[in-house]
Design a protein around this motif. Structure first.
Motif, PDB file in Angstrom:
ATOM      1  N   LEU A 114     -16.234 -23.729  18.301  1.00 31.75           N
ATOM      2  CA  LEU A 114     -14.649 -23.960  18.599  1.00 31.75           C
ATOM      3  C   LEU A 114     -14.231 -22.966  19.538  1.00 31.75           C
ATOM      4  O   LEU A 114     -13.912 -21.731  19.112  1.00 31.75           O
ATOM      5  N   THR A 115     -14.084 -23.187  20.575  1.00 33.36           N
ATOM      6  CA  THR A 115     -13.855 -22.181  21.942  1.00 33.36           C
ATOM      7  C   THR A 115     -13.043 -22.538  22.678  1.00 33.36           C
ATOM      8  O   THR A 115     -12.478 -21.605  23.379  1.00 33.36           O
ATOM      9  N   SER A 116     -12.662 -23.703  22.858  1.00 35.61           N
ATOM     10  CA  SER A 116     -11.464 -24.189  23.548  1.00 35.61           C
ATOM     11  C   SER A 116     -10.124 -24.071  22.747  1.00 35.61           C
ATOM     12  O   SER A 116      -9.925 -24.702  21.687  1.00 35.61           O
ATOM     13  N   VAL A 117      -9.082 -23.409  23.594  1.00 34.08           N
ATOM     14  CA  VAL A 117      -7.875 -23.230  22.817  1.00 34.08           C
ATOM     15  C   VAL A 117      -7.176 -24.679  22.611  1.00 34.08           C
ATOM     16  O   VAL A 117      -6.505 -24.913  21.570  1.00 34.08           O
ATOM     17  N   ARG A 118      -7.261 -25.831  23.520  1.00 39.98           N
ATOM     18  CA  ARG A 118      -6.829 -26.883  23.304  1.00 39.98           C
ATOM     19  C   ARG A 118      -7.570 -27.743  22.061  1.00 39.98           C
ATOM     20  O   ARG A 118      -6.481 -28.148  21.469  1.00 39.98           O
ATOM     21  N   ALA A 119      -8.770 -27.518  22.071  1.00 37.92           N
ATOM     22  CA  ALA A 119      -9.517 -28.278  20.966  1.00 37.92           C
ATOM     23  C   ALA A 119      -8.839 -27.505  19.591  1.00 37.92           C
ATOM     24  O   ALA A 119      -8.704 -28.429  18.606  1.00 37.92           O
ATOM     25  N   ALA A 120      -8.618 -26.214  19.664  1.00 34.79           N
ATOM     26  CA  ALA A 120      -8.351 -25.563  18.455  1.00 34.79           C
ATOM     27  C   ALA A 120      -6.905 -25.982  17.938  1.00 34.79           C
ATOM     28  O   ALA A 120      -6.423 -26.388  16.918  1.00 34.79           O
ATOM     29  N   MET A 121      -5.877 -26.296  19.068  1.00 36.58           N
ATOM     30  CA  MET A 121      -4.527 -26.542  18.843  1.00 36.58           C
ATOM     31  C   MET A 121      -4.660 -28.053  18.250  1.00 36.58           C
ATOM     32  O   MET A 121      -3.854 -28.241  17.300  1.00 36.58           O
ATOM     33  N   THR A 122      -5.524 -28.777  19.097  1.00 36.34           N
ATOM     34  CA  THR A 122      -5.587 -30.215  18.228  1.00 36.34           C
ATOM     35  C   THR A 122      -6.055 -30.410  16.908  1.00 36.34           C
ATOM     36  O   THR A 122      -5.627 -31.071  16.182  1.00 36.34           O
ATOM     37  N   LYS A 123      -6.887 -29.450  16.650  1.00 41.65           N
ATOM     38  CA  LYS A 123      -7.447 -29.558  15.209  1.00 41.65           C
ATOM     39  C   LYS A 123      -6.448 -29.181  14.157  1.00 41.65           C
ATOM     40  O   LYS A 123      -6.388 -29.929  13.216  1.00 41.65           O
ATOM     41  N   GLY A 124      -5.404 -27.900  14.657  1.00 40.75           N
ATOM     42  CA  GLY A 124      -4.485 -27.748  13.676  1.00 40.75           C
ATOM     43  C   GLY A 124      -3.552 -28.788  13.607  1.00 40.75           C
ATOM     44  O   GLY A 124      -3.115 -28.977  12.574  1.00 40.75           O
ATOM     45  N   PHE A 125      -3.049 -28.997  14.767  1.00 38.28           N
ATOM     46  CA  PHE A 125      -2.304 -30.402  14.800  1.00 38.28           C
ATOM     47  C   PHE A 125      -2.448 -31.399  13.948  1.00 38.28           C
ATOM     48  O   PHE A 125      -1.637 -31.973  13.037  1.00 38.28           O
ATOM     49  N   THR A 126      -3.868 -31.986  14.354  1.00 40.99           N
ATOM     50  CA  THR A 126      -4.339 -33.424  13.650  1.00 40.99           C
ATOM     51  C   THR A 126      -4.429 -33.023  11.894  1.00 40.99           C
ATOM     52  O   THR A 126      -4.057 -33.945  11.285  1.00 40.99           O
ATOM     53  N   THR A 127      -4.573 -32.001  11.615  1.00 42.55           N
ATOM     54  CA  THR A 127      -5.161 -31.645  10.180  1.00 42.55           C
ATOM     55  C   THR A 127      -3.824 -31.567   9.428  1.00 42.55           C
ATOM     56  O   THR A 127      -3.708 -32.160   8.486  1.00 42.55           O
ATOM     57  N   ASN A 128      -2.669 -31.139   9.932  1.00 41.03           N
ATOM     58  CA  ASN A 128      -1.268 -31.063   9.336  1.00 41.03           C
ATOM     59  C   ASN A 128      -0.629 -32.546   9.438  1.00 41.03           C
ATOM     60  O   ASN A 128      -0.116 -33.046   8.644  1.00 41.03           O
ATOM     61  N   LEU A 129      -0.921 -33.048  10.812  1.00 42.80           N
ATOM     62  CA  LEU A 129      -0.092 -34.154  10.854  1.00 42.80           C
ATOM     63  C   LEU A 129      -0.766 -35.497   9.931  1.00 42.80           C
ATOM     64  O   LEU A 129       0.139 -36.184   9.400  1.00 42.80           O
ATOM     65  N   LEU A 130      -1.794 -35.423   9.627  1.00 40.49           N
ATOM     66  CA  LEU A 130      -2.609 -36.468   8.785  1.00 40.49           C
ATOM     67  C   LEU A 130      -2.723 -36.160   7.433  1.00 40.49           C
ATOM     68  O   LEU A 130      -3.085 -37.076   6.752  1.00 40.49           O
ATOM     69  N   ASN A 131      -1.947 -35.081   6.836  1.00 42.67           N
ATOM     70  CA  ASN A 131      -2.059 -34.803   5.551  1.00 42.67           C
ATOM     71  C   ASN A 131      -0.968 -35.278   5.079  1.00 42.67           C
ATOM     72  O   ASN A 131       0.224 -35.242   5.180  1.00 42.67           O
ATOM     73  N   PRO A 132      -1.131 -36.444   4.173  1.00 39.46           N
ATOM     74  CA  PRO A 132      -0.193 -37.458   3.519  1.00 39.46           C
ATOM     75  C   PRO A 132       0.619 -36.432   2.636  1.00 39.46           C
ATOM     76  O   PRO A 132       2.026 -36.833   2.583  1.00 39.46           O
ATOM     77  N   LYS A 133       0.327 -35.432   2.003  1.00 32.01           N
ATOM     78  CA  LYS A 133       1.160 -34.654   1.370  1.00 32.01           C
ATOM     79  C   LYS A 133       2.297 -33.846   2.058  1.00 32.01           C
ATOM     80  O   LYS A 133       3.379 -33.746   1.772  1.00 32.01           O
ATOM     81  N   ALA A 134       2.007 -33.586   3.278  1.00 33.56           N
ATOM     82  CA  ALA A 134       2.842 -32.998   4.021  1.00 33.56           C
ATOM     83  C   ALA A 134       4.091 -34.004   4.656  1.00 33.56           C
ATOM     84  O   ALA A 134       5.215 -33.545   4.648  1.00 33.56           O
TER      85      ALA A 134
END
Length: 214
Positions: A114-134
């Motif tokens: 994981l070297t791209s800042v955009r890819a890292a932001m997307t990974k963090g965003f997706t992980t939290n957004l798709l967490n049903p507990k959140a």
């Protein structure tokens, strides 16, 4: 209770929730330790932006509509559980690749660099957004602590508090893990961190999927 007291209570409850280890915490630890400060901070920003969206959804009633729909909650849980399973399997594959490279005397490589800042932001965003507990957490938190009668400025401050505390917490975590001395230690422990985070993702993701079908 006045608006200031409500906002202070909201901030306190959210801080306690942030301090509790979960998928977001594991994601920052795993990627900051392996890919460095820039990637860790980008993931922290992505997570906080998803929390910002959850907050807006909860206060505008979108989250409640999702929960009341006959099929959307199940689809949301399946998507979230499946994504966490993907993250877990990928992390465990990274552990296996590292072990296999060491056994053969070859340089260890991550399954996903994981070297791209955009890819890292997307990974963090997706992980939290798709967490049903959140989704459930922010809906419950904001409907119980932010009354309909609260002023628009008060609601905007509530959203700003949730976003600001989230980014500050995860950015601090990423920053501390990527200090010069700490980075030397965590890089040595990277396979173990990948393994622990991988197991955590698999357990949580499979639990969500199984509970949805059950």
């Amino acid at each position: 209770m006045n608006e200031l007291s409500l906002l202070m209570t909201l901030a306190t409850v959210h801080l306690v929730a942030l301090a509790s280890p979960g998928p977001d915490f594991a994601l920052v630890v795993q990627n900051a330790s392996r890919h460095g400060r820039r990637i860790g901070l980008a993931i922290a920003l992505g997570i906080s932006l998803a929390i910002l969206l959850h907050s807006v959804f909860a206060l505008t009633g979108v989250s409640l509509l999702i929960q009341q729909h006959p099929h959307l909650p199940a689809l949301f849980r399946l998507a979230g559980g499946g994504y966490l399973l993907y993250l877990g399997i990928d992390a465990l594959r990274s552990v296996y690749a590292s072990w296999n490279a060491d056994r053969r005397g070859q340089p260890a490589k991550s399954v996903e660099e994981l070297t791209s800042v955009r890819a890292a932001m997307t990974k963090g965003f997706t992980t939290n957004l798709l967490n049903p507990k959140a989704l459930v957490f922010f809906l419950s938190l904001l409907t119980s602590l932010v009354p309909i009668s609260m002023s628009l400025s008060g609601k905007l401050v509530a959203i700003a508090i949730l976003w600001g505390l989230s980014f500050a917490w995860f950015a601090l975590l990423a920053w501390l893990l990527t200090g010069a001395r700490m980075q030397q230690r965590v890089r040595k422990a990277a396979p173990a961190i990948d393994g622990v985070c991988g197991v955590l993702f698999v357990v949580i993701g499979s639990g969500i999927v199984l509970a949805t079908f059950a």
